[in-house]
Design an enzyme around this catalytic site. Structure first.
Site, PDB file in Angstrom:
ATOM      1  CG  ASN A   9      -1.732   1.244   1.371  1.00  0.00           C
ATOM      2  OD1 ASN A   9      -1.787   2.062   0.447  1.00  0.00           O
ATOM      3  ND2 ASN A   9      -2.385   1.405   2.522  1.00  0.00           N
ATOM      4  CD1 TRP A  10       3.069   0.982  -3.120  1.00  0.00           C
ATOM      5  CD2 TRP A  10       2.977   2.233  -4.972  1.00  0.00           C
ATOM      6  NE1 TRP A  10       3.538   0.221  -4.160  1.00  0.00           N
ATOM      7  CE2 TRP A  10       3.497   0.969  -5.306  1.00  0.00           C
ATOM      8  CE3 TRP A  10       2.818   3.193  -5.988  1.00  0.00           C
ATOM      9  CZ2 TRP A  10       3.869   0.637  -6.614  1.00  0.00           C
ATOM     10  CZ3 TRP A  10       3.188   2.863  -7.277  1.00  0.00           C
ATOM     11  CH2 TRP A  10       3.719   1.596  -7.583  1.00  0.00           C
ATOM     12  CE  LYS A  11      -0.081   3.235   4.862  1.00  0.00           C
ATOM     13  NZ  LYS A  11      -0.002   3.335   6.311  1.00  0.00           N
ATOM     14  CG  HIS A  97      -5.764   2.098   5.451  1.00  0.00           C
ATOM     15  ND1 HIS A  97      -5.286   2.985   6.383  1.00  0.00           N
ATOM     16  CD2 HIS A  97      -4.757   1.219   5.207  1.00  0.00           C
ATOM     17  CE1 HIS A  97      -4.036   2.648   6.690  1.00  0.00           C
ATOM     18  NE2 HIS A  97      -3.684   1.584   5.990  1.00  0.00           N
ATOM     19  CD  GLU A  99      -2.818   5.608   6.842  1.00  0.00           C
ATOM     20  OE1 GLU A  99      -2.842   5.637   5.598  1.00  0.00           O
ATOM     21  OE2 GLU A  99      -1.875   5.094   7.492  1.00  0.00           O
ATOM     22  CD  GLU A 169      -3.370  -2.217   7.382  1.00  0.00           C
ATOM     23  OE1 GLU A 169      -2.457  -2.596   6.658  1.00  0.00           O
ATOM     24  OE2 GLU A 169      -3.838  -1.066   7.321  1.00  0.00           O
ATOM     25  N   GLY A 175       2.944   2.469  10.766  1.00  0.00           N
ATOM     26  CA  GLY A 175       3.899   3.557  10.570  1.00  0.00           C
ATOM     27  C   GLY A 175       4.665   3.924  11.835  1.00  0.00           C
ATOM     28  CB  SER A 215       5.653  -1.644  11.758  1.00  0.00           C
ATOM     29  OG  SER A 215       5.269  -0.297  12.011  1.00  0.00           O
ATOM     30  N   GLY A 236       2.950  -1.016   4.207  1.00  0.00           N
ATOM     31  CA  GLY A 236       3.056   0.392   3.829  1.00  0.00           C
ATOM     32  C   GLY A 236       4.496   0.759   3.527  1.00  0.00           C
ATOM     33  N   GLY A 237       5.164   1.359   4.508  1.00  0.00           N
ATOM     34  CA  GLY A 237       6.501   1.921   4.311  1.00  0.00           C
ATOM     35  C   GLY A 237       7.495   1.010   3.602  1.00  0.00           C
TER      36      GLY A 237
END
Ligand code: 13P
Length: 257
Positions: A9-11, A97, A99, A169, A175, A215, A236-237
């Site tokens: 997930n590149w966000k 998500h 977010e 999640e 993150g 993470s 993500g990251g």
């Protein structure tokens, strides 16, 4: 058996050139190291969906959108519909998500509509659930996840459920560099599968992919992916760095069964 998945997930990250470089690197890696046990998917920001779909055509990579509207087409400025995603060649969509829930105020009722809309249009949703640190500290995490699952999924027929991918999640692990331990993640995944069985039955629940997110990195992925109820990761990251994404694909292929 559930599909095993390594998903990035590149966000709201990467421009067109950076996104293309990442997809090309993943394609080259998958051509040189064909995978048998996993599906590899990437979720670019909306402006890259068409490019990503094109670069992923005839490859082992699939494209997932990060969000979509609950409505059909019409006067909804700033939104993108399920039929538009299908038109662009997108196969999956992330729904709910944390977010989206926390920053953009998407509630359970809206997310339920999105899930139904996605299936109506043949998109596979990745439905995200997760608790806050306060909820975990107060011992309310199982109840919270059960409520989110019930609100989103209870009206689906048993034969529809395997088309929905769940991503657990925990918000406190997103993150932050802090990951749920293997045991914490497995415990919640087993709980989620048990709850899915109450909505459908045990055989159907076994077919639903339940991904862990929060993470995930090459350093902890082996332990997490080795848990019996973890069917892969929503990352993500570590998914927007070429080296770590390729490493996660390798670990997924080695470990996920
Ligand atoms: P991080 O891997 O950066 O913690 O993000 C997880 C996530 O939110 C994936 O959807």
């Amino acid at each position: 058996m559930a599909r095993k998945i390594v998903a990035g997930n590149w966000k709201m990250n990467l421009n067109l050139a950076e996104g293309a470089a990442l997809v090309k690197a993943a394609n080259d890696y998958l051509n040189a190291n064909p995978v048998k046990h996993i599906d590899v998917i990437v979720a670019p920001p909306a402006h890259q969906l068409v490019q990503t779909v094109k670069l992923a055509t005839n490859t082992k990579l699939s494209t997932v959108a990060q969000n979509m509207a609950a409505h059909e087409n019409g006067a909804y400025t700033g939104e993108i519909s399920a039929s538009m995603l299908v038109d662009a060649g997108v196969e999956l969509v992330i729904v709910g998500h944390s977010e989206r829930r926390e920053i953009f105020g998407e509630d359970d009722a809206l997310l339920e509509q999105k899930l139904h809309k996605a299936l109506e249009h043949g998109l596979y949703p990745i439905f995200c659930v997760g608790e806050t640190l306060e909820q975990r500290k107060a011992g309310e995490h199982f109840k919270h996840i059960e409520n989110q699952l019930q609100a989103g999924l209870s009206k689906f027929a048993a034969d529809q459920l395997p088309q929905i991918i769940i991503a657990y999640e925990p918000i406190w692990a997103i993150g932050t560099g802090e990951t749920a331990s293997n045991e914490q993640a497995q415990e919640m995944h087993a709980f989620i599968r048990k709850h899915l069985a109450t909505i459908s039955n045990a055989a159907v629940a076994d077919e639903v992919s339940i991904l862990y997110g929060g993470s995930v990195k090459p350093a902890n992925a082996r332990g997490l992916f080795g848990q019996p109820d973890i069917d892969g990761g929503l990352i993500g990251g570590a998914s927007i760095q070429i080296d770590s994404f390729l490493e996660l694909i390798k670990i997924g292929e080695d470990i996920l069964r």
